[in-house]
Design a protein around this motif. Structure first.
Motif, PDB file in Angstrom:
ATOM      1  N   ASN A 159       0.792  -1.226   0.000  1.00  0.00           N
ATOM      2  CA  ASN A 159       0.000   0.000   0.000  1.00  0.00           C
ATOM      3  C   ASN A 159       0.826   1.278   0.000  1.00  0.00           C
ATOM      4  O   ASN A 159       0.262   2.367  -0.068  1.00  0.00           O
ATOM      5  CB  ASN A 159      -0.944  -0.006   1.202  1.00  0.00           C
ATOM      6  CG  ASN A 159      -1.853  -1.210   1.162  1.00  0.00           C
ATOM      7  OD1 ASN A 159      -2.494  -1.475   0.158  1.00  0.00           O
ATOM      8  ND2 ASN A 159      -1.881  -1.961   2.242  1.00  0.00           N
ATOM      9  N   GLY A 160       2.125   1.144   0.095  1.00  0.00           N
ATOM     10  CA  GLY A 160       2.980   2.328   0.073  1.00  0.00           C
ATOM     11  C   GLY A 160       2.741   3.247   1.255  1.00  0.00           C
ATOM     12  O   GLY A 160       2.823   4.464   1.131  1.00  0.00           O
ATOM     13  N   THR A 161       2.411   2.664   2.404  1.00  0.00           N
ATOM     14  CA  THR A 161       2.155   3.465   3.606  1.00  0.00           C
ATOM     15  C   THR A 161       3.127   3.056   4.704  1.00  0.00           C
ATOM     16  O   THR A 161       3.816   2.046   4.588  1.00  0.00           O
ATOM     17  CB  THR A 161       0.722   3.236   4.128  1.00  0.00           C
ATOM     18  OG1 THR A 161       0.578   1.854   4.452  1.00  0.00           O
ATOM     19  CG2 THR A 161      -0.316   3.643   3.120  1.00  0.00           C
ATOM     20  N   ASN A 162       3.140   3.822   5.763  1.00  0.00           N
ATOM     21  CA  ASN A 162       3.951   3.510   6.925  1.00  0.00           C
ATOM     22  C   ASN A 162       3.009   3.209   8.083  1.00  0.00           C
ATOM     23  O   ASN A 162       2.184   4.036   8.442  1.00  0.00           O
ATOM     24  CB  ASN A 162       4.871   4.677   7.268  1.00  0.00           C
ATOM     25  CG  ASN A 162       5.898   4.305   8.315  1.00  0.00           C
ATOM     26  OD1 ASN A 162       5.769   3.308   9.012  1.00  0.00           O
ATOM     27  ND2 ASN A 162       6.930   5.127   8.416  1.00  0.00           N
ATOM     28  N   CYS A 163       3.131   2.024   8.660  1.00  0.00           N
ATOM     29  CA  CYS A 163       2.258   1.625   9.776  1.00  0.00           C
ATOM     30  C   CYS A 163       2.795   2.109  11.118  1.00  0.00           C
ATOM     31  O   CYS A 163       2.125   1.958  12.135  1.00  0.00           O
ATOM     32  CB  CYS A 163       2.107   0.103   9.812  1.00  0.00           C
ATOM     33  SG  CYS A 163       1.233  -0.554   8.403  1.00  0.00           S
ATOM     34  N   TYR A 164       3.988   2.669  11.123  1.00  0.00           N
ATOM     35  CA  TYR A 164       4.617   3.187  12.343  1.00  0.00           C
ATOM     36  C   TYR A 164       4.651   2.140  13.452  1.00  0.00           C
ATOM     37  O   TYR A 164       4.395   2.422  14.619  1.00  0.00           O
ATOM     38  CB  TYR A 164       3.906   4.448  12.830  1.00  0.00           C
ATOM     39  CG  TYR A 164       3.992   5.580  11.834  1.00  0.00           C
ATOM     40  CD1 TYR A 164       5.164   6.298  11.674  1.00  0.00           C
ATOM     41  CD2 TYR A 164       2.905   5.888  11.020  1.00  0.00           C
ATOM     42  CE1 TYR A 164       5.257   7.322  10.737  1.00  0.00           C
ATOM     43  CE2 TYR A 164       2.984   6.902  10.085  1.00  0.00           C
ATOM     44  CZ  TYR A 164       4.158   7.612   9.952  1.00  0.00           C
ATOM     45  OH  TYR A 164       4.247   8.616   9.023  1.00  0.00           O
ATOM     46  N   GLY A 165       4.931   0.888  13.081  1.00  0.00           N
ATOM     47  CA  GLY A 165       5.087  -0.165  14.072  1.00  0.00           C
ATOM     48  C   GLY A 165       3.798  -0.812  14.533  1.00  0.00           C
ATOM     49  O   GLY A 165       3.825  -1.682  15.387  1.00  0.00           O
ATOM     50  N   HIS A 166       2.667  -0.415  13.975  1.00  0.00           N
ATOM     51  CA  HIS A 166       1.387  -0.999  14.375  1.00  0.00           C
ATOM     52  C   HIS A 166       0.943  -2.037  13.353  1.00  0.00           C
ATOM     53  O   HIS A 166       1.020  -1.813  12.150  1.00  0.00           O
ATOM     54  CB  HIS A 166       0.309   0.079  14.507  1.00  0.00           C
ATOM     55  CG  HIS A 166       0.608   1.079  15.573  1.00  0.00           C
ATOM     56  ND1 HIS A 166       0.480   0.787  16.912  1.00  0.00           N
ATOM     57  CD2 HIS A 166       1.056   2.347  15.512  1.00  0.00           C
ATOM     58  CE1 HIS A 166       0.816   1.845  17.632  1.00  0.00           C
ATOM     59  NE2 HIS A 166       1.183   2.817  16.789  1.00  0.00           N
ATOM     60  N   THR A 167       0.451  -3.157  13.844  1.00  0.00           N
ATOM     61  CA  THR A 167      -0.035  -4.220  12.967  1.00  0.00           C
ATOM     62  C   THR A 167      -1.423  -3.854  12.455  1.00  0.00           C
ATOM     63  O   THR A 167      -2.268  -3.431  13.244  1.00  0.00           O
ATOM     64  CB  THR A 167      -0.124  -5.549  13.742  1.00  0.00           C
ATOM     65  OG1 THR A 167       1.153  -5.813  14.318  1.00  0.00           O
ATOM     66  CG2 THR A 167      -0.522  -6.686  12.832  1.00  0.00           C
TER      67      THR A 167
END
Length: 76
Positions: A32-40
């Motif tokens: 998705n080309g996103t950053n989850c910032y460490g969250h599942t």
């Protein structure tokens, strides 16, 4: 030439959970080309989530990691 069977180390349930979450998060970020910032990502019917889960399952199957594959399929 002999083929050697490689065995993966025994993992605890917590280690398996953490590894599967990490793999899913990385697949989600790549797809998705996103950053989850460490969250599942949360389990849902969202096509983005399903695409990432499918990719994570393919990776686990490719490396013949049966325990990880089954954990991903059942719990995430």
């Amino acid at each position: 030439m002999e083929l050697k069977q490689i065995t993966l180390p025994i993992r605890t349930t917590d280690q398996l959970q953490k590894q599967s979450e990490q793999l899913l998060m990385q697949c989600y970020e790549q797809e998705n080309g996103t950053n989850c910032y460490g969250h599942t990502p949360r389990r849902s019917a969202n096509p983005d989530y399903l695409r990432a889960k499918r990719k994570a399952l393919q990776i686990a199957k490719k490396y013949k990691d049966t325990h990880l594959y089954l954990h991903l399929k059942a719990n995430l």
